[in-house]
Design a protein around this motif. Structure first.
Motif, PDB file in Angstrom:
ATOM      1  N   MET A 156      31.782  44.493  42.545  1.00  0.00           N
ATOM      2  CA  MET A 156      32.639  43.317  42.371  1.00  0.00           C
ATOM      3  C   MET A 156      32.200  42.554  41.129  1.00  0.00           C
ATOM      4  SD  MET A 156      33.133  40.049  44.912  1.00  0.00           S
ATOM      5  CE  MET A 156      31.466  39.466  44.616  1.00  0.00           C
ATOM      6  N   PRO A 157      33.144  42.236  40.227  1.00  0.00           N
ATOM      7  CA  PRO A 157      32.776  41.469  39.032  1.00  0.00           C
ATOM      8  C   PRO A 157      32.228  40.093  39.407  1.00  0.00           C
ATOM      9  CG  PRO A 157      34.968  42.453  38.807  1.00  0.00           C
ATOM     10  CD  PRO A 157      34.556  42.638  40.226  1.00  0.00           C
ATOM     11  N   GLU A 158      31.224  39.635  38.649  1.00  0.00           N
ATOM     12  CA  GLU A 158      30.601  38.342  38.922  1.00  0.00           C
ATOM     13  C   GLU A 158      31.605  37.205  38.832  1.00  0.00           C
ATOM     14  OE1 GLU A 158      27.511  36.065  40.177  1.00  0.00           O
ATOM     15  OE2 GLU A 158      27.470  38.239  39.870  1.00  0.00           O
ATOM     16  N   ARG A 159      32.639  37.386  38.014  1.00  0.00           N
ATOM     17  CA  ARG A 159      33.629  36.317  37.841  1.00  0.00           C
ATOM     18  C   ARG A 159      34.461  36.071  39.092  1.00  0.00           C
ATOM     19  NH1 ARG A 159      35.574  40.771  35.055  1.00  0.00           N
ATOM     20  NH2 ARG A 159      37.581  41.608  35.823  1.00  0.00           N
ATOM     21  N   ASP A 160      34.449  37.043  40.013  1.00  0.00           N
ATOM     22  CA  ASP A 160      35.217  36.873  41.248  1.00  0.00           C
ATOM     23  C   ASP A 160      34.518  35.970  42.252  1.00  0.00           C
ATOM     24  OD1 ASP A 160      37.064  38.547  40.180  1.00  0.00           O
ATOM     25  OD2 ASP A 160      36.708  40.219  41.556  1.00  0.00           O
ATOM     26  N   VAL A 161      33.210  35.780  42.100  1.00  0.00           N
ATOM     27  CA  VAL A 161      32.450  35.026  43.096  1.00  0.00           C
ATOM     28  C   VAL A 161      32.950  33.590  43.240  1.00  0.00           C
ATOM     29  CG1 VAL A 161      30.177  34.148  43.721  1.00  0.00           C
ATOM     30  CG2 VAL A 161      30.437  36.501  42.911  1.00  0.00           C
ATOM     31  N   PRO A 162      33.163  32.841  42.136  1.00  0.00           N
ATOM     32  CA  PRO A 162      33.656  31.467  42.310  1.00  0.00           C
ATOM     33  C   PRO A 162      34.991  31.408  43.053  1.00  0.00           C
ATOM     34  CG  PRO A 162      32.831  31.790  40.089  1.00  0.00           C
ATOM     35  CD  PRO A 162      32.866  33.143  40.726  1.00  0.00           C
ATOM     36  N   TYR A 163      35.892  32.351  42.733  1.00  0.00           N
ATOM     37  CA  TYR A 163      37.179  32.362  43.437  1.00  0.00           C
ATOM     38  C   TYR A 163      36.997  32.612  44.935  1.00  0.00           C
ATOM     39  CZ  TYR A 163      41.363  34.368  45.490  1.00  0.00           C
ATOM     40  OH  TYR A 163      42.391  34.656  46.343  1.00  0.00           O
TER      41      TYR A 163
END
Length: 609
Positions: A1-8
């Motif tokens: 999973m891309p790290e950028r998905d974590v905040p979402y």
């Protein structure tokens, strides 16, 4: 999973928590804390792993999500809102009169497969759905089941665990929300996910332990579960009950209550931010596998011979299986006695052996019917009592399941009371929307087995162990809600109402009394729910004297069904039933000792007159 998905994903989980608090506050009741603990788990599942078309819930390729912890319904409805399936306005009708969003989920919502809330049932039913995918539909959909840690104390969970591992069901994943707190305090193992892992691992499951509030760990576990082959997966997620709200987080005494200050809780969670999720539809849309249907030779039993109704059930089920490829059979390691082995030999790919695990047996059938298969479940009538809660919840689900209980009553003979189904008619009559049938001969049984295939809801057929006379011609029809008047004359002094094995005792008694100059009518009340009220009213108004005779306890069986139908007319009703505790004896001796044989019926008529 891309790290950028974590905040979402964190934002989505927070939105799910906010909506769980909002809906419970609007209802003034509910289980928000149990919803808050699992929000991260479900956020990652919906965003990255669930394959489901909410615009087409009947798509056979859809994944299945079952909330075994049905009390976390605020979370489920928050998910449906986030996915665009329901509006915010509808979500806030939670637990209100007339709302589809009930306190625990039911199939009134098209995205809910089965009613849950009686803990320990979601995973067993999920095993049934997974079996349908692997062995019948031949489709790659995945079954995701959210469980609470408290319900792992239920024996049905471990029946399901062993069955899923035995069948190698890699298409099912149990997600356990290990939040440590049950209704009255800490759970048995608290946050010891290793204790649960050892138990599931001993049954052969692939086990993964994660931080249930870490999106990265959750995503990895869900990916691993989807990729695992030849065995089911359990994700044991350590979470905090009431996560995100300081007043209730990991605190005892908050279970099953709306938050005292929901506005502050929503502020603490970051407020309503309207985050939504786009759930990916299934990759494949191919139709499910279809088994051949065709002409068949229906069983025929000659009038004047003898045959057991359980034998007729087996022969009729085999014939029905040949005629219809959607028929499946489920048994509890007694197929040689229930006679469903005839179906098993003819159609092994559509036969499901659940061994001596009656809860999983019924749950399997409920899961199979979720995928539109037509299951017949069979075991000894006495053993169905173990599965009563699953049958009851099947009624709540509106599940279409056919149940056959063999070896009913004292007429089984020498085996004694542990094997005698003497409460089954009452149990099944009490189930919402149920149909209860009790044939007396082989041809009647064969006809009713065929009729059951198209009866909605829970239907029950009671069969007898020993041979009984064949009195009906092959091919006769026996509609649900009907009866057969076997003896009747204008001179009748009373009417004997019987079902199953006692029909033959009633006929023998009527013939003997006729020789003495006493005329009595005899009604075969093969449909016990619904009952033939018109025939009963006519008998009550013409003879005024009714005698019911049944191989069952006094409470809730044939006699009570008759009383319910004619009580306003005020006829005299005598109930001959099994009132004592039987021992071991021959079938004839058992009927005599119970006071439900020919002689007992004749004595009752004489007392009445």
């Amino acid at each position: 999973m891309p790290e950028r998905d974590v905040p979402y994903l964190c934002e989505l989980a927070a939105q799910l928590r906010v909506d769980s608090v909002r809906s419970s506050a609007a209802a003034g009741s509910g289980h928000p804390t149990s919803s808050l603990s699992a929000a991260d788990l479900m956020a990652v599942l919906f965003a990255h792993h669930l394959r489901y078309d909410f615009d087409d819930p009947d798509n056979p390729a859809n994944d299945h999500l079952i909330f075994s912890k049905g009390h976390a319904s605020p979370l489920l409805y928050a998910l449906f809102k986030a996915a665009g399936a329901i509006t915010d306005e509808e979500m806030l009708t939670f637990r209100k009169r007339g709302s589809r969003l009930e306190g625990h989920p039911t199939p009134r919502l098209p995205w809910v497969d089965v009613a849950t809330g009686s803990l320990g049932q979601g995973l067993p039913v999920g095993v049934g759905v997974a079996l349908a995918g692997r062995r019948l539909d031949h489709l790659p959909y995945h079954v995701w089941v959210l469980c609470g840690d408290s319900e792992l104390a239920e024996g049905s969970i471990w029946e399901a665990a062993e069955h899923a591992a035995y069948e190698g069901l890699a298409n099912i994943t149990a997600i356990i929300d290990v939040n440590r707190l049950g209704q009255r305090g800490p759970t048995r193992h608290g946050w010891d996910t290793g204790a649960y892992a050892r138990r599931f691992g001993a049954f052969g499951w692939h086990t993964i332990e994660v931080d249930g509030h870490d999106p990265g760990e959750i995503d990895y576990a869900l990916s691993d579960a989807r990729k695992t082959r030849r065995r089911p997966t359990v994700i044991l997620a350590r979470t905090r009950k009431g996560e995100g709200v300081n007043a209730v987080e990991n605190r005892e005494g908050a279970h099953g209550k709306p938050l005292k200050d929901p506005e502050h809780a929503i502020y603490e969670l970051g407020g309503d931010r309207g985050v939504t999720v786009k759930v990916s539809p299934p990759d494949s849309s191919r139709p499910p596998h279809v088994f051949d249907s065709g002409p068949t030779e229906w069983p025929v039993f000659e009038v004047g011979t003898k045959a057991a109704t359980r034998t007729a059930y087996g022969a009729a089920l085999k014939a029905l299986g040949a005629a219809r490829g959607d028929i499946v059979a489920v048994d509890g390691e007694v197929a040689d006695s229930t006679k469903s082995e005839e179906f098993a030999h003819a159609f092994p790919e559509r036969f499901f052996e659940c061994y001596i695990a009656e809860q999983e047996m019924v749950a399997t059938a409920v899961g199979l019917q979720v995928r539109r298969w037509v299951p017949y479940v069979s075991t000894f009538a006495a053993f169905l009592t173990r599965a009563h809660d699953f049958i009851r919840m099947g009624g709540v689900s509106g599940a279409n399941v056919r149940i056959v209980g063999s070896h009913a009553g004292v007429s089984i003979g020498e085996d004694g009371p542990s094997q005698m189904g003497l409460e089954d008619l009452a149990m099944l009559r009490a189930v919402h929307g149920s149909t209860v049938l009790y044939p007396c001969d082989a041809n009647q049984t064969a006809a009713l087995v065929t009729t059951m295939a198209d009866i909605p809801g829970i239907s029950y057929l009671r069969t007898t162990r020993g041979d009984t006379p064949v009195i009906y011609d092959p091919g006769e029809r026996f509609p649900v809600g009907g009866s057969r008047v076997l003896r009747h004359s204008p001179d009748d002094r009373a009417t004997v109402i019987a079902a199953g094995v006692t029909v033959h005792e009633a006929l023998a008694a009527a013939d003997a009394l006729k020789a003495e100059g006493v005329s009595v009518g005899v009604v075969d009340m093969y449909s016990i729910k619904p009952v033939d009220q018109a025939v009963l009213i006519e008998a009550a108004t013409t003879t005024g004297n009714l005698i019911t005779v049944e191989d069952h306890r006094p409470e809730g069986g044939l006699g009570d069904a008759v009383l319910d139908a004619v009580s306003e007319l005020g006829p005299r009703v005598i109930k001959l039933t099994v009132r004592g505790l039987p021992g071991s004896a021959t079938p004839a001796e058992q009927l005599a000792d119970a006071g439900i044989d020919k002689d007992a019926i004749m004595a009752a008529v004489r007392r009445l007159l």
